[in-house]
Design an enzyme around this catalytic site. Structure first.
Site, PDB file in Angstrom:
ATOM      1  N   GLU A   1     -12.532  -5.005 -67.365  1.00  0.00           N
ATOM      2  CA  GLU A   1     -13.554  -5.455 -67.954  1.00  0.00           C
ATOM      3  C   GLU A   1     -13.305  -6.874 -68.340  1.00  0.00           C
ATOM      4  OE1 GLU A   1     -15.647  -3.307 -70.981  1.00  0.00           O
ATOM      5  OE2 GLU A   1     -16.215  -1.668 -69.451  1.00  0.00           O
TER       6      GLU A   1
ATOM      7  N   GLU B   1     -16.366   4.073 -64.865  1.00  0.00           N
ATOM      8  CA  GLU B   1     -16.518   4.538 -66.166  1.00  0.00           C
ATOM      9  C   GLU B   1     -18.268   5.019 -66.232  1.00  0.00           C
ATOM     10  OE1 GLU B   1     -15.530   2.439 -69.497  1.00  0.00           O
ATOM     11  OE2 GLU B   1     -13.270   2.021 -68.744  1.00  0.00           O
TER      12      GLU B   1
END
Length: 349
Positions: free
Chosen positions: A131, A242
């Site tokens: 991220e 995720e």
């Protein structure tokens, strides 16, 4: 005789289609920010494999770093824990807030030397960063997501990893990057896509407060995010690194963090993915005390989960295992293979 034949066909199809990984994410520390030791990781990995009514075997773990917490470049103790429990690993190198990943690479190469193929044979991929691109985006900055990295830096780090591993037993391991769907859909990051072997995407409808994220609309929100990723990355493999729904925490837009909603998300999203795509669920146990939303599937690493993991009939998920009546052997196939299997089974009958 028919059942034996069907299982044999299933085994052949599964081998032809390749292994599909099913697992959880695992942080380097526990929810009090204490460094996990080998025994902690072992307990975690064993719990994942023994969860009651688990739809398939959760025998893979995604890590965020190669470095043992509170050290400079000592290999993370998740490595020997994985060897001892035969747990497949999606490795991660932490890339945000740094100008070099030399310590991450040092920890990984030390582990290769220390544990040999007992370790490297368990590695299914390597993610360079997590991220980082989102954190430097407009939405990441607006949400105070923290320090990230730009596309050019991530590309350089990926090249550093390839160079460091070229003469090791991980030289042919797939290397990718993990980020949000919005980061992948951002055309300014397209050169990262060109550089990776796979794309890891983190998908959380709970946080999509501008898309009508009530649990009743969760499938639409999830599919929008996944389809946006797949469209952006073209023919690169997409791994769901995720996803999950919190069992407790604050409201986020129309989303409510409850045990019932976590179960609904598992049933309507998770059970349509398990056995079909590589999935690392978020999360078996919480490890970030700063996160008000709590996602843990199990409390205190009990093999009895906080909600029933049994998937609805017809979802296509693998059969439940670790049931009270004993283990049930399920055949995990990519969805497109199931009609073929059923057709052959009917012909054999």
């Amino acid at each position: 005789m028919l059942f034996t034949s069907v299982l044999a066909i299933a085994a052949c199809l599964s081998g032809a289609l390749g292994e599909v990984y099913l697992g959880f994410n695992s942080g380097a520390t526990d929810d009090s920010k204490k460094a996990k030791k080998q025994a902690d990781f072992e307990k975690e990995f064993k719990t994942a494999q023994k969860l009651q009514n688990s739809p398939g075997s959760f025998n893979s773990i995604r890590l965020y770093t190669n470095i043992q917490a509170e050290t400079t470049d000592t290999p993370i103790e998740a490595f020997p824990a994985a060897v001892k429990t035969n747990t497949k690993l999606l490795l991660g190198l932490w890339c945000s807030g740094t100008t070099t990943i030399d310590n991450e690479i040092s920890a990984l190469t030390k582990a290769i030397d220390q544990y040999g193929t007992n370790f490297t044979n368990l590695v299914v991929g390597i993610s360079v960063g997590s991220e980082d691109l989102y954190r430097v985006s407009e939405s990441g900055i607006r949400n105070s997501a923290g320090v990230g990295q730009d596309a050019e830096t991530i590309i350089d780090f990926i090249k550093d990893v390839r160079k460091a591993l070229k003469d090791t037993s991980l030289s042919k391991t797939l290397i990718g990057h993990v980020d949000t769907w919005s980061a992948w859909a951002n055309k300014s990051n397209s050169e990262v896509i060109d550089e990776v072997d796979f794309v890891g995407t983190n998908l959380f409808p709970y946080f999509e407060d501008d898309k009508g994220n009530d649990i009743s609309n969760v499938t639409n929100v999830f599919e929008f995010a996944l389809n946006s990723t797949e469209k952006a990355v073209g023919d690169k493999p997409v791994w769901i690194t995720e996803t999950g729904w919190p069992v407790s925490g604050p409201d986020f837009g129309e989303a409510k963090a409850t045990m019932d909603n976590a179960k609904t998300y598992w049933d309507t999203v998770g059970c349509t993915l398990f056995g079909r795509q590589n999935v690392w669920w978020y999360v078996l146990r919480d490890s970030n005390p700063d996160n008000d939303a709590k996602f843990a599937v199990t409390k205190d690493l009990s093999t009895t989960p906080q909600f029933n993991l049994t998937c609805p009939a017809g979802s296509g998920a693998p059969a439940s295992i670790n049931t009270s009546a004993g283990n049930v052997i399920g055949v995990s196939l990519v969805g497109i293979a199931m009609p073929m299997l059923l057709a052959v089974a009917a012909w054999l009958a």
